[in-house]
Design an enzyme around this catalytic site. Structure first.
Site, PDB file in Angstrom:
ATOM      1  N   ARG A  52       0.797  -1.274  -0.139  1.00  0.00           N
ATOM      2  CA  ARG A  52       0.061   0.001  -0.146  1.00  0.00           C
ATOM      3  C   ARG A  52       0.881   1.254   0.062  1.00  0.00           C
ATOM      4  O   ARG A  52       0.208   2.468  -0.063  1.00  0.00           O
ATOM      5  CB  ARG A  52      -1.009   0.084   1.296  1.00  0.00           C
ATOM      6  CG  ARG A  52      -1.971  -0.934   1.222  1.00  0.00           C
ATOM      7  CD  ARG A  52      -2.872  -1.149   2.357  1.00  0.00           C
ATOM      8  NE  ARG A  52      -2.129  -1.565   3.552  1.00  0.00           N
ATOM      9  CZ  ARG A  52      -2.767  -1.673   4.795  1.00  0.00           C
ATOM     10  NH1 ARG A  52      -3.915  -1.457   5.057  1.00  0.00           N
ATOM     11  NH2 ARG A  52      -2.018  -1.928   5.870  1.00  0.00           N
ATOM     12  N   LYS A 101       4.049 -19.428   7.764  1.00  0.00           N
ATOM     13  CA  LYS A 101       3.623 -20.035   9.021  1.00  0.00           C
ATOM     14  C   LYS A 101       3.849 -18.819   9.987  1.00  0.00           C
ATOM     15  O   LYS A 101       4.699 -17.833   9.970  1.00  0.00           O
ATOM     16  CB  LYS A 101       4.213 -21.258   9.301  1.00  0.00           C
ATOM     17  CG  LYS A 101       4.010 -22.266   8.424  1.00  0.00           C
ATOM     18  CD  LYS A 101       4.326 -23.605   9.197  1.00  0.00           C
ATOM     19  CE  LYS A 101       3.369 -24.000  10.381  1.00  0.00           C
ATOM     20  NZ  LYS A 101       3.596 -25.100  10.950  1.00  0.00           N
ATOM     21  N   HIS A 142      10.763 -22.206   6.514  1.00  0.00           N
ATOM     22  CA  HIS A 142      11.961 -22.135   6.074  1.00  0.00           C
ATOM     23  C   HIS A 142      12.908 -23.059   7.063  1.00  0.00           C
ATOM     24  O   HIS A 142      14.086 -23.795   6.474  1.00  0.00           O
ATOM     25  CB  HIS A 142      12.498 -20.791   6.237  1.00  0.00           C
ATOM     26  CG  HIS A 142      12.787 -20.250   7.603  1.00  0.00           C
ATOM     27  ND1 HIS A 142      11.803 -19.769   8.671  1.00  0.00           N
ATOM     28  CD2 HIS A 142      13.751 -20.338   8.400  1.00  0.00           C
ATOM     29  CE1 HIS A 142      12.438 -19.478   9.782  1.00  0.00           C
ATOM     30  NE2 HIS A 142      13.535 -19.832   9.524  1.00  0.00           N
ATOM     31  N   LYS A 145      16.026 -25.817   5.341  1.00  0.00           N
ATOM     32  CA  LYS A 145      17.606 -25.860   6.315  1.00  0.00           C
ATOM     33  C   LYS A 145      18.047 -27.466   5.806  1.00  0.00           C
ATOM     34  O   LYS A 145      17.506 -28.534   6.130  1.00  0.00           O
ATOM     35  CB  LYS A 145      17.512 -25.829   7.482  1.00  0.00           C
ATOM     36  CG  LYS A 145      17.161 -24.678   8.199  1.00  0.00           C
ATOM     37  CD  LYS A 145      17.285 -24.340   9.740  1.00  0.00           C
ATOM     38  CE  LYS A 145      16.997 -22.990  10.038  1.00  0.00           C
ATOM     39  NZ  LYS A 145      18.122 -22.238  10.280  1.00  0.00           N
ATOM     40  N   GLU A 155      17.877 -18.039  20.699  1.00  0.00           N
ATOM     41  CA  GLU A 155      18.860 -17.162  20.059  1.00  0.00           C
ATOM     42  C   GLU A 155      18.918 -15.751  21.027  1.00  0.00           C
ATOM     43  O   GLU A 155      18.240 -15.549  21.787  1.00  0.00           O
ATOM     44  CB  GLU A 155      17.764 -16.523  18.757  1.00  0.00           C
ATOM     45  CG  GLU A 155      16.382 -16.090  19.033  1.00  0.00           C
ATOM     46  CD  GLU A 155      15.741 -15.913  17.701  1.00  0.00           C
ATOM     47  OE1 GLU A 155      16.438 -15.642  16.739  1.00  0.00           O
ATOM     48  OE2 GLU A 155      14.521 -15.991  17.923  1.00  0.00           O
ATOM     49  N   ASP A 161       5.222 -18.885  17.350  1.00  0.00           N
ATOM     50  CA  ASP A 161       6.251 -18.367  16.501  1.00  0.00           C
ATOM     51  C   ASP A 161       7.195 -19.356  16.322  1.00  0.00           C
ATOM     52  O   ASP A 161       7.511 -19.631  14.925  1.00  0.00           O
ATOM     53  CB  ASP A 161       6.908 -16.990  16.981  1.00  0.00           C
ATOM     54  CG  ASP A 161       7.958 -16.612  16.046  1.00  0.00           C
ATOM     55  OD1 ASP A 161       7.490 -16.289  14.911  1.00  0.00           O
ATOM     56  OD2 ASP A 161       9.133 -16.324  16.449  1.00  0.00           O
ATOM     57  N   HIS A 182       7.485 -24.224  13.747  1.00  0.00           N
ATOM     58  CA  HIS A 182       8.957 -24.957  13.247  1.00  0.00           C
ATOM     59  C   HIS A 182       9.268 -26.113  13.983  1.00  0.00           C
ATOM     60  O   HIS A 182       9.484 -27.144  13.493  1.00  0.00           O
ATOM     61  CB  HIS A 182       9.963 -23.896  13.147  1.00  0.00           C
ATOM     62  CG  HIS A 182       9.728 -22.603  12.675  1.00  0.00           C
ATOM     63  ND1 HIS A 182       9.329 -22.474  11.230  1.00  0.00           N
ATOM     64  CD2 HIS A 182       9.807 -21.340  12.954  1.00  0.00           C
ATOM     65  CE1 HIS A 182       9.192 -21.143  10.753  1.00  0.00           C
ATOM     66  NE2 HIS A 182       9.426 -20.427  11.904  1.00  0.00           N
ATOM     67  N   LYS A 203      14.020 -16.056  22.934  1.00  0.00           N
ATOM     68  CA  LYS A 203      14.895 -14.997  22.437  1.00  0.00           C
ATOM     69  C   LYS A 203      15.462 -14.186  23.627  1.00  0.00           C
ATOM     70  O   LYS A 203      15.303 -14.783  24.964  1.00  0.00           O
ATOM     71  CB  LYS A 203      13.747 -13.805  21.979  1.00  0.00           C
ATOM     72  CG  LYS A 203      12.943 -14.167  20.748  1.00  0.00           C
ATOM     73  CD  LYS A 203      12.473 -13.092  20.115  1.00  0.00           C
ATOM     74  CE  LYS A 203      11.832 -13.342  18.748  1.00  0.00           C
ATOM     75  NZ  LYS A 203      12.986 -13.703  17.950  1.00  0.00           N
TER      76      LYS A 203
END
Length: 451
Positions: free
Chosen positions: A45, A133, A163, A167, A201, A220, A225, A323
């Site tokens: 947009r 996802k 993704h 891997k 991470e 998430d 995953h 995280k």
């Protein structure tokens, strides 16, 4: 109509996902031995010009400056439009050349609205949808979205993107398990006491509150995953790597998977407080821009699961992701049971052996118990190490290659997406009732001290 995709339409072209992962993935594909010409059309947009869009594409392609990549960047174009508006979408598709793929680089709720808009127009023959996802926002919405998609295109033209399945280190699980007699007979409850899949991470929120504060670590990462990694690690041997065989084997094991305690309380959750990572001070999660503390969003989640089948009965699978932690880890750790009898006279028992498969970097470590140096009757440990090799394509590059070649092998099948939501639903329900406490940990630590 050719089999391969000739035009890639990116809905949400101005977003973080497009710039950070999707366009570099296209660059990885164009820089590989599998490269094919492609036309990229960005849709969003914003009042972006073609020149500004091409500059964005060229910037994303900078690390893979192949001649084809430069050509694709210069020929790419931008269309100002609303991804949820049927007329705007029809104009974009009418102008596309050749077989077209539509990539929904959008939040889950917006992606569902875009699919509904597309369902009201005539679609080009052979169109392929690529949906990120999380697929849907819960089990009910995922089921509704699947039922709608079924009325629009065949299943093999729907790529539910994960993704992690791109891997090479994750796909190595297939060869490791099924091409080696040393491992496959051992992958069962007879020999294994515990399996852990951990993705920690050091990155914190990084300006993603708009999405992350509504999702959290459980949705998430674990739902999106890690359950698929579990499926590859625990599935029965497929007859082939054909899309139907491989995805069928993954669906079968996920149908047998449930929380260790069926009420979802076999789980833990926490969120980071103020701290520092690599010398950088971080505020507490609740003080990050865009965060609503009342949502009680977790930044660290751990779930213990059971697989109710002959092979894995009684073996806990522990999935964890978080995280703002003190180290980056992407590991699958298989802990073997102790031997049923140790000959009398052997001493210094160091505990059971383990197999560690690291996804990044891609390595394998097999921890063996052997006779030690000096006294041959004192046991010690020895580590067998192997580097699994660097892939030609990045994870998103592999996903894009499969998409553009219209090979759904590593796309998530509709029933698999629904099973992932079913598995975590009791955990989400327990957390909403505060049946599991929300703990805290300092940013830069390894998590709550009690963990």
């Amino acid at each position: 109509m050719t089999d391969r995709i000739e035009t890639l339409v990116i809905l949400g072209a101005g977003g973080d996902l497009t710039a950070r992962l999707l366009l570099p993935g296209v660059a990885s594909f164009l820089d590989s031995s599998r490269a094919q010409p492609i036309t990229i059309v960005g849709v969003d947009r914003d009042d972006t010009t073609d020149a500004e869009w091409r500059a964005k594409v060229e910037s994303a392609f900078a690390e893979s400056p192949s001649a084809l990549g430069r050509k694709v960047a210069k020929s790419s174009r931008y269309v100002r439009g609303d991804a949820t508006n049927a007329d705007d979408l029809k104009s974009v598709l009418d102008a596309a050349t050749g077989r077209t793929a539509v990539y929904f680089a959008l939040p889950p709720a917006v992606a569902a609205l875009a699919v509904r808009a597309l369902s009201t127009i005539d679609l080009p023959k052979g169109i392929v949808f690529a949906l990120e996802k999380p697929f849907g926002t819960d089990l009910k919405s995922a089921q509704a979205l699947n039922r709608l998609l079924e009325t629009m295109v065949p299943e093999h033209q729907i790529f539910r993107v994960d993704h992690f399945l791109g891997k090479t280190s994750v796909l190595n699980l297939i060869g490791l398990r099924f091409a080696n007699r040393i491992f496959e007979p051992l992958f069962s409850s007879e020999n294994i006491s515990r399996v852990e899949i951990v993705v920690d991470e050091s990155l914190a929120l990084e300006n993603r509150a708009g999405y992350y504060d509504r999702a959290g670590a459980l949705v998430d990462m674990i739902q999106s995953h890690l359950l698929l990694v579990l499926a590859l690690a625990a599935m029965e041997p497929p007859a082939s790597l054909d899309a139907d065989d491989l995805r069928g084997a993954m669906a079968q094991v996920l149908r047998a998977t449930r929380p260790w305690r069926k009420n979802g309380t076999s789980s833990r959750r926490a969120r980071y407080g103020a701290g520092s990572i690599s010398g950088r001070r971080l505020p507490a999660y609740v003080d990050e821009d865009g965060v609503d503390p009342s949502r009680k969003t977790e930044t660290l989640a751990e779930v213990t699961l059971a697989i109710d089948n002959w092979r894995w009965a009684g073996v806990p699978f522990v999935l964890r992701s978080g995280k703002a932690l003190g180290e980056n880890r992407q590991d699958i750790v298989v802990t073997f049971k102790d031997v049923p009898h140790l000959p009398t006279g052997l001493t210094g028992i160091p505990g059971p052996s383990s197999l560690r498969i690291s996804l990044k970097p891609a390595t394998l470590d097999l921890d063996l118990v052997i006779n030690g140096e000096g006294d041959p009757f004192t046991l010690d440990r020895s580590m067998l190490h192997a580097d699994l090799g660097a892939p030609e394509l990045s994870a998103y590059g592999e996903v894009l290659a499969e998409l553009l070649e219209c090979d759904p092998t590593i796309a998530v099948r509709g029933d698999v997406a629904e099973q992932c939501w079913r598995i975590v639903a009791p955990v989400l329900a327990a957390w909403r009732k505060d049946a599991v406490p929300l703990e805290t940990y300092p940013a830069g630590s390894l998590g709550p001290s009690a963990w």
